[in-house]
Design a protein around this motif. Structure first.
Motif, mmCIF file in Angstrom:
data_model
loop_
_atom_site.group_PDB
_atom_site.id
_atom_site.type_symbol
_atom_site.label_atom_id
_atom_site.label_comp_id
_atom_site.label_asym_id
_atom_site.label_seq_id
_atom_site.Cartn_x
_atom_site.Cartn_y
_atom_site.Cartn_z
ATOM 1 N N MET A 103 0.818 -1.212 0.000
ATOM 2 C CA MET A 103 0.000 0.000 0.000
ATOM 3 C C MET A 103 0.852 1.261 0.000
ATOM 4 N N HIS A 104 0.235 2.347 -0.474
ATOM 5 C CA HIS A 104 0.905 3.638 -0.459
ATOM 6 C C HIS A 104 1.035 4.142 0.969
ATOM 7 N N TYR A 106 1.227 7.701 2.590
ATOM 8 C CA TYR A 106 1.105 9.118 2.278
ATOM 9 C C TYR A 106 1.620 9.976 3.410
ATOM 10 N N LYS A 107 2.332 11.040 3.011
ATOM 11 C CA LYS A 107 2.805 12.049 3.944
ATOM 12 C C LYS A 107 2.700 13.378 3.209
ATOM 13 N N PHE A 108 1.938 14.271 3.755
ATOM 14 C CA PHE A 108 1.666 15.564 3.123
ATOM 15 C C PHE A 108 1.080 15.368 1.728
ATOM 16 N N SER A 109 0.074 14.475 1.615
ATOM 17 C CA SER A 109 -0.680 14.176 0.382
ATOM 18 C C SER A 109 0.197 13.644 -0.747
ATOM 19 N N LYS A 110 1.302 13.006 -0.417
ATOM 20 C CA LYS A 110 2.198 12.455 -1.432
ATOM 21 C C LYS A 110 2.785 11.157 -0.892
ATOM 22 N N CYS A 111 2.819 10.096 -1.734
ATOM 23 C CA CYS A 111 3.372 8.809 -1.310
ATOM 24 C C CYS A 111 4.875 8.950 -1.140
ATOM 25 N N THR A 112 5.393 8.502 -0.004
ATOM 26 C CA THR A 112 6.819 8.638 0.257
ATOM 27 C C THR A 112 7.649 7.642 -0.552
ATOM 28 N N LYS A 113 7.015 6.577 -1.066
ATOM 29 C CA LYS A 113 7.768 5.571 -1.813
ATOM 30 C C LYS A 113 7.787 5.846 -3.314
ATOM 31 N N CYS A 114 6.612 6.182 -3.902
ATOM 32 C CA CYS A 114 6.548 6.332 -5.351
ATOM 33 C C CYS A 114 6.254 7.754 -5.807
ATOM 34 N N GLY A 115 5.820 8.645 -4.878
ATOM 35 C CA GLY A 115 5.595 10.032 -5.226
ATOM 36 C C GLY A 115 4.204 10.332 -5.752
ATOM 37 N N LYS A 116 3.282 9.380 -5.766
ATOM 38 C CA LYS A 116 1.927 9.592 -6.269
ATOM 39 C C LYS A 116 1.178 10.540 -5.340
ATOM 40 N N ALA A 117 0.380 11.446 -5.947
ATOM 41 C CA ALA A 117 -0.411 12.371 -5.164
ATOM 42 C C ALA A 117 -1.627 11.672 -4.584
ATOM 43 N N GLU A 118 -2.012 12.046 -3.350
ATOM 44 C CA GLU A 118 -3.148 11.397 -2.698
ATOM 45 C C GLU A 118 -4.464 11.853 -3.285
ATOM 46 N N PHE A 119 -4.610 13.124 -3.650
ATOM 47 C CA PHE A 119 -5.881 13.632 -4.178
ATOM 48 C C PHE A 119 -5.777 13.994 -5.636
#
Length: 119
Positions: A103-104, A106-119
């Protein structure tokens, strides 16, 4: 009616009997009289004994070790599989899996592993 000092003929225990029962409170042996039939032997834990065939075991299904599963205490005694409902093998994630298949995070609306935006 007060307390009476009594002695047990079976275990030699002595006590002040305020309830006037016809049994020893330590070994539960009857003291005397017509009702002298013992409830249980001295040192015996229970009067209601279960038979050896009533061990709480059951048999069902097919075991990979051969024959049916033999359930005892919620677990097959042959293969160790637990009795009951199985856990789901996988859960669907609403955004899909991350690059590592998990699973992703998220930290500050951004995945820390792959960089995908949460919204």
């Amino acid at each position: 009616m007060g307390e009476v000092r009594r002695n047990c003929p079976t275990c030699s225990y002595s006590w002040l009997d305020k309830y006037h029962k016809n049994e020893c409170p330590k070994c539960l042996a009857p003291l005397a009289g017509a009702k002298a039939a013992p409830h249980r032997a001295p040192g015996e834990a229970s009067t209601f004994k279960a038979s050896p065939s009533d061990a709480g075991e059951s048999v069902s299904g097919t075991c990979p070790k051969g024959g049916p599963h033999t359930w005892k205490y919620g677990k097959c005694s042959k293969c160790g599989k637990s009795e009951g409902y199985q856990k789901p093998t996988h859960t669907k994630m609403k955004d899909g899996a991350c690059t590592d298949g998990k699973m992703h995070i998220y930290k500050f609306s951004k995945c820390t592993k792959c960089g995908k935006a949460e919204f």
